[in-house]
Scaffold this motif. Structure first.
Motif, PDB file in Angstrom:
ATOM      1  N   VAL A 183      17.852   1.673   4.258  1.00 41.92           N
ATOM      2  CA  VAL A 183      19.303   0.884   3.375  1.00 41.92           C
ATOM      3  C   VAL A 183      19.242   0.892   1.798  1.00 41.92           C
ATOM      4  N   PHE A 184      17.405   0.224   1.767  1.00 35.70           N
ATOM      5  CA  PHE A 184      16.538  -0.704   0.463  1.00 35.70           C
ATOM      6  C   PHE A 184      15.740   0.260   0.199  1.00 35.70           C
ATOM      7  N   SER A 185      16.131   1.595   0.404  1.00 35.01           N
ATOM      8  CA  SER A 185      15.010   2.768   0.182  1.00 35.01           C
ATOM      9  C   SER A 185      15.042   2.681  -1.573  1.00 35.01           C
ATOM     10  N   LEU A 186      13.404   3.070  -1.451  1.00 37.72           N
ATOM     11  CA  LEU A 186      13.370   3.010  -3.417  1.00 37.72           C
ATOM     12  C   LEU A 186      13.408   4.647  -3.637  1.00 37.72           C
TER      13      LEU A 186
ATOM     14  N   THR B 132       0.762  -1.246  -0.081  1.00 31.91           N
ATOM     15  CA  THR B 132      -0.243  -0.394   0.188  1.00 31.91           C
ATOM     16  C   THR B 132       0.962   1.525  -0.190  1.00 31.91           C
ATOM     17  N   ASP B 133       2.619   0.932   0.546  1.00 29.74           N
ATOM     18  CA  ASP B 133       3.039   2.327   0.401  1.00 29.74           C
ATOM     19  C   ASP B 133       4.163   2.241  -1.257  1.00 29.74           C
ATOM     20  N   ASP B 134       3.269   1.629  -1.646  1.00 31.32           N
ATOM     21  CA  ASP B 134       4.395   1.777  -3.065  1.00 31.32           C
ATOM     22  C   ASP B 134       4.976   3.030  -3.667  1.00 31.32           C
ATOM     23  N   MET B 135       3.917   3.784  -3.359  1.00 29.94           N
ATOM     24  CA  MET B 135       4.025   4.862  -3.899  1.00 29.94           C
ATOM     25  C   MET B 135       4.183   5.703  -3.182  1.00 29.94           C
ATOM     26  N   SER B 136       4.447   6.558  -1.987  1.00 28.06           N
ATOM     27  CA  SER B 136       4.309   6.608  -0.983  1.00 28.06           C
ATOM     28  C   SER B 136       6.120   6.783  -0.226  1.00 28.06           C
ATOM     29  N   SER B 137       6.672   5.815  -1.052  1.00 27.02           N
ATOM     30  CA  SER B 137       7.737   5.475  -0.853  1.00 27.02           C
ATOM     31  C   SER B 137       8.307   5.631  -0.947  1.00 27.02           C
ATOM     32  N   MET B 138       8.692   5.748  -2.822  1.00 24.33           N
ATOM     33  CA  MET B 138       9.633   6.688  -3.775  1.00 24.33           C
ATOM     34  C   MET B 138       9.919   7.732  -3.147  1.00 24.33           C
TER      35      MET B 138
END
Length: 241
Positions: free
Chosen positions: A230-233, A34-40
């Motif tokens: 560390v694995f941020s998008l 659900t946070d795909d876009m918000s994490s980018m």
């Protein structure tokens, strides 16, 4: 295709400075989280119709420990490359050095070929440098790649997919030669930021459709204090402080 790839890379780096707005949920973006876009950051989110993310898997015993061990090994191995001149000496080449970029990719072709066959944590395909007010090249992380034919199970063997999400660029419409300038338009039809993301629409515009381009990719930022970053998008923020 080599010309196309060069244009793609130039476009990606150019749009990293001035991404155009594009809504999420387009074909090609895996929206299982659900946070795909918000994490980018906006640069990656703008490629929603041309991006696939591996879904997060349920965490298994040992996954996080394995990922942390890889990150520690990586961090120690790239210490010397805080001096970017040593990276150049070791065969890394700056992608589009004449273009001012917030994040520079120093690519090693030998490591790229090796990554298609096997995973070596201390031989990343690319080093990632951040442009800062004080330094033109400040090391902030790396990019790992894998063969475009690699399965998600094979990616999981490299770095657990419960911790990291690999991505690949998909639904790419290559512009006809006489319309190549469209890649750099503010609202392009072609390329990674283009409005075209289907074979039918691409062929209707005389383009060449590619289901995917490049390899699987994963950015790793070992200098982040919080392991979740560390694995941020998000490539639009600094990951070294």
């Amino acid at each position: 295709m080599l010309t196309c790839a060069a244009l793609v890379l130039t476009t990606l780096l150019g749009h990293a400075e001035q991404p155009h707005q594009q809504k999420g949920g387009m074909p090609g973006m895996d929206m299982s989280g659900t946070d795909d876009m918000s994490s980018m950051g906006p640069s990656m989110a703008a490629m929603a119709g041309h991006m696939y993310l591996t879904p997060l898997r349920p965490k298994q015993s040992g996954d996080e420990a394995k990922a942390k061990a890889i990150v520690a090994q990586l961090k120690a191995s790239i210490e010397r490359y805080k001096d970017y001149r040593k990276a150049l000496k070791d065969g890394y080449v700056i992608a589009n050095p004449s273009l001012k970029q917030p994040q520079y990719h120093f690519i090693n072709q030998a490591n790229t070929r090796e990554a298609d066959l096997r995973f070596d944590p201390i031989r990343p395909t690319a080093l990632l440098y951040r442009r800062t007010p004080m330094l033109e090249y400040k090391l902030e992380g790396v990019m790992y790649t894998a063969s475009p034919d690699a399965t998600e199970d094979e990616l999981n063997e490299r770095i657990p997919l419960s911790v990291a999400r690999w991505h690949r660029h998909i639904n790419f419409c290559e512009a006809p030669e006489d319309r190549a300038k469209d890649y750099l338009a503010s609202r392009p039809k072609f390329g990674m930021f283009g409005s075209i993301n289907s074979k039918e629409a691409c062929e209707a515009e005389r383009g060449v459709f590619h289901p995917y381009v490049f390899t699987w990719m994963l950015h790793v930022f070992p200098y982040e204090d919080n392991f979740k970053d560390v694995f941020s998008l998000n490539d639009d923020v600094a990951h070294v402080h």
